[in-house]
Motif scaffolding. Structure first.
Motif, PDB file in Angstrom:
ATOM      1  N   LEU A  49       0.813  -1.221   0.000  1.00 37.81           N
ATOM      2  CA  LEU A  49       0.000   0.000   0.000  1.00 37.81           C
ATOM      3  C   LEU A  49       0.844   1.268   0.000  1.00 37.81           C
ATOM      4  CD1 LEU A  49      -2.762  -1.052   2.562  1.00 37.81           C
ATOM      5  CD2 LEU A  49      -2.876  -1.092   0.061  1.00 37.81           C
ATOM      6  N   GLY A  50       2.159   1.117   0.162  1.00 32.49           N
ATOM      7  CA  GLY A  50       3.024   2.285   0.198  1.00 32.49           C
ATOM      8  C   GLY A  50       2.932   3.052   1.495  1.00 32.49           C
ATOM      9  N   CYS A  51       2.537   2.379   2.559  1.00 29.99           N
ATOM     10  CA  CYS A  51       2.382   3.021   3.866  1.00 29.99           C
ATOM     11  C   CYS A  51       3.650   2.806   4.689  1.00 29.99           C
ATOM     12  CB  CYS A  51       1.164   2.436   4.579  1.00 29.99           C
ATOM     13  SG  CYS A  51       0.859   3.134   6.203  1.00 29.99           S
ATOM     14  N   ARG A  52       4.453   3.868   4.850  1.00 31.44           N
ATOM     15  CA  ARG A  52       5.728   3.761   5.558  1.00 31.44           C
ATOM     16  C   ARG A  52       6.531   2.587   5.004  1.00 31.44           C
ATOM     17  NH1 ARG A  52       3.688   7.896   6.668  1.00 31.44           N
ATOM     18  NH2 ARG A  52       3.374   8.853   8.713  1.00 31.44           N
ATOM     19  N   TYR A  53       6.673   2.587   3.697  1.00 35.28           N
ATOM     20  CA  TYR A  53       7.211   1.391   3.049  1.00 35.28           C
ATOM     21  C   TYR A  53       8.675   1.122   3.403  1.00 35.28           C
ATOM     22  CZ  TYR A  53       9.582   4.192  -0.572  1.00 35.28           C
ATOM     23  OH  TYR A  53      10.401   5.065  -1.242  1.00 35.28           O
ATOM     24  N   ARG A  54       9.438   2.159   3.740  1.00 40.59           N
ATOM     25  CA  ARG A  54      10.836   1.910   4.122  1.00 40.59           C
ATOM     26  C   ARG A  54      10.915   1.196   5.465  1.00 40.59           C
ATOM     27  NH1 ARG A  54      14.182   7.337   3.425  1.00 40.59           N
ATOM     28  NH2 ARG A  54      15.915   5.907   3.849  1.00 40.59           N
ATOM     29  N   ILE A  55      10.034   1.551   6.380  1.00 40.52           N
ATOM     30  CA  ILE A  55       9.976   0.849   7.664  1.00 40.52           C
ATOM     31  C   ILE A  55       9.515  -0.589   7.444  1.00 40.52           C
ATOM     32  CG2 ILE A  55       8.839   0.766   9.913  1.00 40.52           C
ATOM     33  CD1 ILE A  55       8.662   3.817   9.811  1.00 40.52           C
ATOM     34  N   ALA A  56       8.503  -0.748   6.597  1.00 43.71           N
ATOM     35  CA  ALA A  56       8.003  -2.094   6.292  1.00 43.71           C
ATOM     36  C   ALA A  56       9.094  -2.956   5.662  1.00 43.71           C
ATOM     37  CB  ALA A  56       6.801  -1.997   5.358  1.00 43.71           C
ATOM     38  N   ALA A  57       9.849  -2.368   4.743  1.00 44.54           N
ATOM     39  CA  ALA A  57      10.941  -3.109   4.110  1.00 44.54           C
ATOM     40  C   ALA A  57      12.012  -3.480   5.131  1.00 44.54           C
ATOM     41  CB  ALA A  57      11.548  -2.279   2.983  1.00 44.54           C
ATOM     42  N   ALA A  58      12.263  -2.592   6.087  1.00 46.92           N
ATOM     43  CA  ALA A  58      13.253  -2.876   7.132  1.00 46.92           C
ATOM     44  C   ALA A  58      12.808  -4.047   8.008  1.00 46.92           C
ATOM     45  CB  ALA A  58      13.483  -1.635   7.985  1.00 46.92           C
ATOM     46  N   VAL A  59      11.511  -4.130   8.289  1.00 44.74           N
ATOM     47  CA  VAL A  59      10.981  -5.237   9.092  1.00 44.74           C
ATOM     48  C   VAL A  59      11.156  -6.563   8.358  1.00 44.74           C
ATOM     49  CG1 VAL A  59       8.873  -6.242  10.061  1.00 44.74           C
ATOM     50  CG2 VAL A  59       9.347  -3.797  10.348  1.00 44.74           C
ATOM     51  N   ILE A  60      10.795  -6.585   7.080  1.00 44.58           N
ATOM     52  CA  ILE A  60      10.943  -7.809   6.288  1.00 44.58           C
ATOM     53  C   ILE A  60      12.419  -8.175   6.154  1.00 44.58           C
ATOM     54  CG2 ILE A  60      10.603  -8.819   3.998  1.00 44.58           C
ATOM     55  CD1 ILE A  60       8.050  -7.164   3.769  1.00 44.58           C
ATOM     56  N   LEU A  61      13.264  -7.177   5.996  1.00 43.51           N
ATOM     57  CA  LEU A  61      14.709  -7.415   5.933  1.00 43.51           C
ATOM     58  C   LEU A  61      15.202  -8.080   7.213  1.00 43.51           C
ATOM     59  CD1 LEU A  61      17.587  -7.028   4.795  1.00 43.51           C
ATOM     60  CD2 LEU A  61      17.517  -4.680   5.665  1.00 43.51           C
ATOM     61  N   ALA A  62      14.769  -7.571   8.354  1.00 40.13           N
ATOM     62  CA  ALA A  62      15.210  -8.128   9.638  1.00 40.13           C
ATOM     63  C   ALA A  62      14.769  -9.582   9.794  1.00 40.13           C
ATOM     64  CB  ALA A  62      14.660  -7.278  10.783  1.00 40.13           C
ATOM     65  N   ILE A  63      13.520  -9.867   9.454  1.00 41.00           N
ATOM     66  CA  ILE A  63      13.023 -11.245   9.571  1.00 41.00           C
ATOM     67  C   ILE A  63      13.759 -12.164   8.598  1.00 41.00           C
ATOM     68  CG2 ILE A  63      11.003 -12.742   9.341  1.00 41.00           C
ATOM     69  CD1 ILE A  63       9.273 -10.376  10.169  1.00 41.00           C
ATOM     70  N   SER A  64      14.047 -11.661   7.408  1.00 40.11           N
ATOM     71  CA  SER A  64      14.766 -12.460   6.403  1.00 40.11           C
ATOM     72  C   SER A  64      16.163 -12.831   6.886  1.00 40.11           C
ATOM     73  CB  SER A  64      14.868 -11.688   5.085  1.00 40.11           C
ATOM     74  OG  SER A  64      13.597 -11.416   4.552  1.00 40.11           O
ATOM     75  N   VAL A  65      16.775 -11.946   7.648  1.00 37.14           N
ATOM     76  CA  VAL A  65      18.114 -12.214   8.178  1.00 37.14           C
ATOM     77  C   VAL A  65      18.050 -13.160   9.373  1.00 37.14           C
ATOM     78  CG1 VAL A  65      20.111 -11.160   9.315  1.00 37.14           C
ATOM     79  CG2 VAL A  65      19.061 -10.037   7.341  1.00 37.14           C
ATOM     80  N   ILE A  66      17.034 -12.998  10.205  1.00 33.26           N
ATOM     81  CA  ILE A  66      16.932 -13.788  11.436  1.00 33.26           C
ATOM     82  C   ILE A  66      16.510 -15.231  11.164  1.00 33.26           C
ATOM     83  CG2 ILE A  66      15.642 -14.028  13.606  1.00 33.26           C
ATOM     84  CD1 ILE A  66      15.524 -10.950  13.688  1.00 33.26           C
ATOM     85  N   LEU A  67      15.587 -15.436  10.229  1.00 34.94           N
ATOM     86  CA  LEU A  67      15.038 -16.778   9.999  1.00 34.94           C
ATOM     87  C   LEU A  67      16.103 -17.843   9.728  1.00 34.94           C
ATOM     88  CD1 LEU A  67      11.711 -16.334   7.978  1.00 34.94           C
ATOM     89  CD2 LEU A  67      12.002 -17.338  10.242  1.00 34.94           C
ATOM     90  N   PRO A  68      17.076 -17.598   8.847  1.00 37.27           N
ATOM     91  CA  PRO A  68      18.086 -18.644   8.616  1.00 37.27           C
ATOM     92  C   PRO A  68      18.967 -18.913   9.836  1.00 37.27           C
ATOM     93  CG  PRO A  68      18.059 -17.057   6.812  1.00 37.27           C
ATOM     94  CD  PRO A  68      17.251 -16.470   7.924  1.00 37.27           C
ATOM     95  N   ALA A  72      15.900 -23.740  10.068  1.00 40.68           N
ATOM     96  CA  ALA A  72      16.626 -24.407   8.984  1.00 40.68           C
ATOM     97  C   ALA A  72      16.344 -23.763   7.628  1.00 40.68           C
ATOM     98  CB  ALA A  72      16.253 -25.890   8.941  1.00 40.68           C
ATOM     99  N   PHE A  73      15.707 -22.601   7.635  1.00 36.28           N
ATOM    100  CA  PHE A  73      15.519 -21.872   6.380  1.00 36.28           C
ATOM    101  C   PHE A  73      16.878 -21.606   5.754  1.00 36.28           C
ATOM    102  CE2 PHE A  73      11.202 -21.190   7.553  1.00 36.28           C
ATOM    103  CZ  PHE A  73      10.537 -20.756   6.416  1.00 36.28           C
ATOM    104  N   GLN A  74      16.951 -21.771   4.455  1.00 39.71           N
ATOM    105  CA  GLN A  74      18.210 -21.545   3.753  1.00 39.71           C
ATOM    106  C   GLN A  74      18.194 -20.173   3.096  1.00 39.71           C
ATOM    107  OE1 GLN A  74      19.098 -24.821   1.149  1.00 39.71           O
ATOM    108  NE2 GLN A  74      18.696 -26.351   2.727  1.00 39.71           N
ATOM    109  N   TRP A  75      19.287 -19.479   3.269  1.00 37.88           N
ATOM    110  CA  TRP A  75      19.416 -18.098   2.802  1.00 37.88           C
ATOM    111  C   TRP A  75      19.159 -17.981   1.309  1.00 37.88           C
ATOM    112  CZ3 TRP A  75      19.292 -13.490   4.733  1.00 37.88           C
ATOM    113  CH2 TRP A  75      19.941 -12.415   4.144  1.00 37.88           C
ATOM    114  N   TYR A  76      19.619 -18.980   0.541  1.00 40.06           N
ATOM    115  CA  TYR A  76      19.497 -18.893  -0.915  1.00 40.06           C
ATOM    116  C   TYR A  76      18.290 -19.677  -1.427  1.00 40.06           C
ATOM    117  CZ  TYR A  76      20.815 -18.837  -5.854  1.00 40.06           C
ATOM    118  OH  TYR A  76      20.816 -18.653  -7.213  1.00 40.06           O
ATOM    119  N   ASN A  77      18.143 -20.923  -0.996  1.00 39.31           N
ATOM    120  CA  ASN A  77      17.094 -21.777  -1.552  1.00 39.31           C
ATOM    121  C   ASN A  77      15.687 -21.287  -1.228  1.00 39.31           C
ATOM    122  OD1 ASN A  77      18.984 -23.411  -2.694  1.00 39.31           O
ATOM    123  ND2 ASN A  77      18.833 -25.049  -1.194  1.00 39.31           N
TER     124      ASN A  77
END
Length: 244
Positions: A49-68, A72-77
C-alpha cells in the motif's frame, strides 16, 4: 515505475507468508511461527500500500536475516537472500532502479555459474526437479533421453547468462523480456511438486519478473499516470509521505 515495483514486491511478500508459516511452524513452534508470519504479513501489506514502506521493508529485511539463523531456512534456496537484498535497496532508497537492475544480473549470473558442475550438466538435476514432478508425470510420463536432458541443462545456463546481460542492451531488452517470462513460467509449471513448492517457485519466479520492471522505467512511468487517473485510490501508493 518504483510505485508499481513496490506494490508488486509487497504482494509477493504477502504470498511468501504462507511459506514462512508452514515451514517455521515445524522448525520453531507454532507461536513463534505465527508471530513471525503476522509481522511479516503486516509489513508486506504496508509495503504493497506504500504506507511507511521503508519501515516495512526494514521489518521484512530483519526477519529475512533472522530466519536462517534460528531455523533451517536456507538463505538462498528459500529466496530470502533475494527478498532481503530488495528490501535493503528500498530501505537505503538511493539509486534504486540501478541497484534493482544489478540485482537481476547478479541472481541470473550466479545461478548460471553455480550450474557449471557435473551434476547439473549431466542432466541429473533437470531429471529430478522437472521430469519427476507433477506436470511431467501427469501429462507426459515418458523419460527423455540423456542427450535431451543434457541439452536442456546447457540451454538453461545459456538462457540465464543471456538474461543477466541482455536486459542492459536496448536492442535485446524486449527479446529478453519474452524469453525471461517464458523461462520463469516454464520453471513454475515444470518444477512444481506440491502446494509449498508452488508457493516458493511462484514467489521466486515473480520476484525475478518484478526485477524486469526497472529496465522498462520510461514505459512504466508513462503508463502510471493514466492508471492513477482511472483509479484515483492508486495515487496514495505514490505519495511522498508514504516512504517515511
Amino acid at each position: 515505475m518504483l510505485t508499481i515495483f513496490r506494490a508488486f514486491f509487497g504482494m509477493l511478500c504477502m504470498l511468501k507468508t504462507l511459506d514462512i508459516a508452514l515451514r517455521a511452524d515445524d522448525l520453531i513452534g507454532m507461536l513463534p511461527a505465527l508471530a513471525a508470519s503476522l509481522i511479516w504479513f503486516a509489513a508486506a501489506v504496508a509495503l504493497t500500500l506504500g504506507c511507511r514502506y521503508r519501515i516495512a521493508a526494514a521489518v521484512i529485511l530483519a526477519i529475512s536475516v533472522i530466519l536462517p539463523i534460528v531455523t533451517a531456512f536456507q538463505w538462498y534456496n528459500q529466496h530470502l537472500y533475494l527478498i532481503a537484498s530488495i528490501c535493503l535497496i528500498l530501505v537505503v532508497n538511493e539509486y534504486v532502479p540501478t541497484l534493482l537492475r544489478a540485482q537481476l544480473s547478479i541472481v541470473y549470473g550466479f545461478a548460471a555459474i553455480t550450474k557449471l558442475n557435473e551434476s547439473f550438466l549431466s542432466g541429473t538435476e533437470i531429471y529430478n526437479s522437472a521430469v519427476q514432478r507433477t506436470f511431467w508425470t501427469t501429462f507426459i510420463n515418458v523419460d527423455p533421453p540423456v542427450w535431451a536432458l543434457i541439452g536442456v541443462s546447457v540451454f538453461a545456463i545459456v538462457v540465464e547468462l543471456f538474461l543477466a546481460v541482455a536486459f542492459w542492451l536496448p536492442r535485446l531488452r524486449w527479446v529478453a523480456l519474452l524469453i525471461g517470462l517464458c523461462f520463469q513460467i516454464g520453471m513454475l509449471v515444470l518444477m512444481t511438486g506440491g502446494a509449498l513448492s508452488l508457493v516458493r517457485l511462484a514467489v521466486f519466479g515473480f520476484l525475478m519478473i518484478a526485477l524486469y520492471l526497472p529496465f522498462f522505467q520510461k514505459e512504466l512511468d508513462t503508463m502510471l499516470p493514466k492508471i492513477q487517473h482511472r483509479w484515483p485510490l492508486l495515487r496514495r501508493l505514490d505519495s511522498p509521505s508514504a516512504a517515511a
